[in-house]
Design a protein around this motif. Sequence first.
Motif, short mmCIF file in Angstrom:
data_model
loop_
_atom_site.label_atom_id
_atom_site.label_comp_id
_atom_site.label_asym_id
_atom_site.label_seq_id
_atom_site.Cartn_x
_atom_site.Cartn_y
_atom_site.Cartn_z
N LEU A 1 5.59 31.74 54.14
CA LEU A 1 6.28 30.45 54.17
C LEU A 1 6.57 30.01 55.60
N GLN A 2 6.85 30.99 56.44
CA GLN A 2 7.08 30.64 57.84
C GLN A 2 5.81 30.10 58.49
N ALA A 3 4.69 30.74 58.18
CA ALA A 3 3.40 30.24 58.68
C ALA A 3 3.21 28.80 58.20
N PHE A 4 3.62 28.55 56.97
CA PHE A 4 3.49 27.20 56.41
C PHE A 4 4.30 26.18 57.21
N THR A 5 5.54 26.55 57.56
CA THR A 5 6.38 25.58 58.28
C THR A 5 5.78 25.21 59.63
N ARG A 6 4.92 26.08 60.17
CA ARG A 6 4.36 25.81 61.50
C ARG A 6 2.99 25.14 61.48
N ALA A 7 2.24 25.28 60.38
CA ALA A 7 0.87 24.76 60.36
C ALA A 7 0.86 23.25 60.51
N LYS A 8 -0.16 22.72 61.19
CA LYS A 8 -0.06 21.30 61.52
C LYS A 8 -0.72 20.38 60.49
N ASP A 9 -1.73 20.85 59.80
CA ASP A 9 -2.32 19.96 58.79
C ASP A 9 -2.98 20.76 57.67
N CYS A 10 -3.54 20.04 56.71
CA CYS A 10 -4.10 20.70 55.54
C CYS A 10 -5.28 21.58 55.90
N PHE A 11 -5.94 21.27 57.00
CA PHE A 11 -7.11 22.05 57.37
C PHE A 11 -6.69 23.44 57.83
N GLU A 12 -5.63 23.45 58.64
CA GLU A 12 -5.10 24.73 59.10
C GLU A 12 -4.52 25.52 57.92
N LEU A 13 -3.86 24.80 57.01
CA LEU A 13 -3.26 25.47 55.86
C LEU A 13 -4.28 26.12 54.95
N SER A 14 -5.41 25.47 54.78
CA SER A 14 -6.40 26.06 53.89
C SER A 14 -6.92 27.37 54.46
N LEU B 1 -5.10 29.35 56.30
CA LEU B 1 -4.01 30.30 56.10
C LEU B 1 -3.99 30.82 54.67
N ASP B 2 -4.21 29.91 53.72
CA ASP B 2 -4.21 30.30 52.33
C ASP B 2 -5.30 31.33 52.07
N LEU B 3 -6.43 31.09 52.67
CA LEU B 3 -7.55 32.01 52.52
C LEU B 3 -7.15 33.38 53.06
N ARG B 4 -6.44 33.36 54.19
CA ARG B 4 -6.07 34.63 54.81
C ARG B 4 -5.02 35.36 53.98
N PHE B 5 -4.04 34.63 53.47
CA PHE B 5 -2.96 35.30 52.75
C PHE B 5 -3.31 35.63 51.31
N ARG B 6 -4.10 34.79 50.68
CA ARG B 6 -4.27 34.99 49.23
C ARG B 6 -5.71 35.13 48.77
N GLY B 7 -6.67 34.95 49.64
CA GLY B 7 -8.06 35.14 49.24
C GLY B 7 -8.65 33.89 48.59
N PRO B 8 -9.96 33.83 48.50
CA PRO B 8 -10.62 32.61 48.05
C PRO B 8 -10.29 32.23 46.61
N GLY B 9 -10.09 33.23 45.76
CA GLY B 9 -9.86 32.92 44.35
C GLY B 9 -8.62 32.08 44.14
N SER B 10 -7.65 32.22 45.04
CA SER B 10 -6.37 31.54 44.84
C SER B 10 -6.38 30.13 45.40
N LEU B 11 -7.43 29.76 46.08
CA LEU B 11 -7.41 28.48 46.77
C LEU B 11 -7.18 27.31 45.83
N PHE B 12 -7.84 27.35 44.72
CA PHE B 12 -7.78 26.19 43.84
C PHE B 12 -7.19 26.52 42.48
N GLY B 13 -6.57 27.66 42.37
CA GLY B 13 -6.02 28.02 41.07
C GLY B 13 -7.06 28.69 40.21
N GLU B 14 -6.58 29.23 39.10
CA GLU B 14 -7.41 30.10 38.28
C GLU B 14 -8.69 29.46 37.73
#
Length: 683
Positions: free
Chosen positions: A599-612, A614-627
Motif C-alpha cells: 500500500l505504501q508503494a501504491f501511495t508513491r506510484a505516479k500513474d497507472c503504468f507504474e502501478l501495473s 508494481l502489481d505484477l511484482r507484488f501479486r504476479g500476472p494472474g492477479s492483474l485482471f482478476g480471476e
Amino acid sequence: MLCYTALRMQVSPSTPVADLGYLGARLAKKLKSMGIATAGDLLRHLPFRYEDLSRTAPLAGPSEGPVTVRARIDLIRTRRSAKRRMLLTEATVSDEAGTAKVVWFRQPYIAKTLKPGDRVLLSGKLESTPWGLEMVNPVHEKDGAASPVHTGRLVPVYSVSGELTPKQLRAVLSAALPAADLAEETLPESLREAHGLPGIGAALRAIHFPDSMEAAEAADRRFRFEELFLFQLRGAWARRALELKRAAAVPFDEASTRAFVASLPFALTGDQKRVVWRILQDLGAGRPMQRLVEGDVGSGKTVVAAMAMHACALVGYRSLLMAPTEILAEQHHATISKLLSGTTFRAALRTASRKDDPEGAAVVVGTHALLSKGFAPKHVALVVVDEQHRFGVAQRQELLARLPATADGEIPHFLSMTATPIPRSLALALYGDVDFSALKEMPPGRRPVETFLAGERDRKAMLAHVRAEAAAGRKTFVVCPLIEPSDTLGVKSAEEEVERLRAELPELEIGLLHGKMKAEQKRETMERFAAGPLSLLVSTTVIEVGVDVPTATVMIIEGAERFGMAQLHQLRGRAGRSSLPSRCYLAPSHAAPHAVERLQAFTRAKDCFELSELDLRFRGPGSLFGEDQSGFADLQRFRPGDVALIEETKRAVRELMESDPGLAGHPELKKKISAEAETVHLE
Ligand code: ADP
Ligand code: MG
C-alpha cells in the motif's frame, strides 16, 4: 517406480481419477471441484515449490531444521491428553544410532496404520528434551520398496482446494505418474533439441518427483517455455488469421472531423490527438483494427472513442460501445449524446432496463445486453469495449461473432480501452499482435489525488477532513470490500460501515449503494449524491469504474489490503475529477507487513503504468485482471523476471511461423492453439 505399484491397470492420461486406486476413488469428487478429472489433468497440476526433506539423519542428536529419519516402530499407541482431552498418538522409534519419541496430535488413524516392527520414514525436526530425542508431528510414510513420496526427498508442494490435503494430492499424483510416459508431447522434437528442453514424460516425472533441484529446474524451464511459446504462438496465429480478413475501410473526412473537434467542449490533449489520428489511420486501412488504448482514469478515453465512432458514422456505419456496468453505460450514453449533439447522429442505449431500437442510431451504447440473442444490428463497422479488463475474452468474442459482417466477409474494427494497462514488460513480450496506444497526458488543470495510508489512529483526522469538505459542498466516497465469501455482493460490510459512519458523523447525510439494489434505486442514489443532499456515499465496488462526480474530493477505501493495485487506482480515480484538490485514504483492516509495503508503494506510484508494474511484482500476472481473465490464466508459471525466456520463445515462434506459416507440418500444435486462437486477438 513410486508407490501404488500394486496398481495392475495400465495408467494413461485419460484414466479417470476414480480409477487411480482406492485413494483416487475416494478423492474423485474433491478433485473434480479443482477441475481435475483424469490422470492427465493431475499430471498437469504442477507443484509451485518443493520442500527439501532429502537430508537424512540418524537418531544420534538434535537436528538443525527438518530432516528425514529411517527408523523402526518399537511401540505405538493413542491416548487422550489429561489436560485438554486431545487425542495424542505416541510412538517410540529406533535405528542403529539410538531412539526417539514421536508425538502426533489429533491424528489417531496413525496408530491404526503403523504397527510395532514397521519401518518408517519420518520427516520433521529432531529435538533434544530432558527425556531424550523427540519429534513432534512429523510427516510419516512407510519405508517400502518404492521410492518415498512425502518424505526423504524433494517433496512437491501443490496448491489445493476443496478440502483436499496436500498429502492426499501428492499421493494420488504419484499414482498417476506412470501416465507421464504416455502424455502427449506438445513441443516438436527439433524445438526441444534447439532449446535444450526435456521431453514431456521426463519433464512431468521430474517436476512432480525430482531427484535433484537441478532436475526440477530443468523441468520447470520446459513448462515455462511451453506456456510462453503456446501463448505467443496463439497470438501469432490469430494475427495471421486476421491478416486474411477485411474490415470496412472508413475514409478520413478532414472537414467533418475538424468541425467535430471544434464542437467539443474542450481542446484535445496532444496524446488524444495522436491516438485519434492513429485510430483514424487504422480505420481507413481496410484491415481489421486491433487497438488497445491504455490511459489513466480521467485521461479522456471516452472522447477518443467518440471520435472513432463519429468517423464511422460519417460514412454510414454504426458503432457499438460496451461498458461493464449499467451506471457506466448510461453515463456513456449521456456523454456521447452530448458530444454528438451538434451533428445529425444519434446514440441509442441498450441495458437490462432500457432497450432502444438501434434503427437510426449511429452509436449503440450498452452493457452485456448488447450480447443478448436477437440483437444483431446491421452495418456495424466498429466495436468499442470500455474497461476491457472487466470482460472475459469469451464475452468479447461472442459480441463479435454475433454481428453480421458489414459486406462480404468484413468484420468490425475493434477498439478496447482500459485504465488497467498490461505491464509494459508483459505487453511487449506477449502481445506482439495487438497495437497499443497510451494516453499519458492528462487534460489540463488536473491535480493528482494525494494518497494516505490511514490506520485506526488516523481515523479522527480523516473524518475531520470529510466534515470540512462536506461543509464546502464536496463529496466523499467510502468503498467497502467483500469480506465474507458468502456475502458475494458485499452488502453486509457496506451496511455496517454506514451504521458506523452515521454514528461518527451524525450531521452528514449518508447514502448506501450496493449491487443488490435495483437499477432504479442505484440511479436515484447516485443522483442524490452527485447533485443532491448526500455528502457521503458508502458503496461496494459497484462504483469502481467510470463514475464521474466532479465534486467528489475524498475517497476512503476500507479493507484496502484486499484490493489489487489496479483496482485501488480505479477507485481512487473516482475522486479528483475536477481542479479541486482531492485525497484518497487507504484504510487497511489489518496491518500485515506485506500489505503495508504494497500500500505504501501504491501511495508513491505516479500513474497507472507504474502501478501495473508494481502489481505484477507484488501479486504476479494472474492477479492483474482478476480471476476470470482467461487471457492470463494460461500463464501459471510465468515469472515477471523471465525476460530472456520471453525473447527465446518469441524467436522460436517467429522461426516456426516463417518456416511453416500454416502449421501444416505441426498438426499437434495447430490443434492445441487454434481452438482458442480466435479469442486471443480480442485481448
Ligand atoms: P477516462 O479516460 O477515465 O474514461 P473520461 O473520458 O471519462 O476519462 O474523461 C474524464 C473527464 O475529462 C470528462 O469529464 C471529460 O469531459 C474530460 N476531458 C476529456 N478530455 C479532455 C480535455 N482534452 N480537456 C479537458 N477535459 C477533458
Ligand atoms: Mg472511462
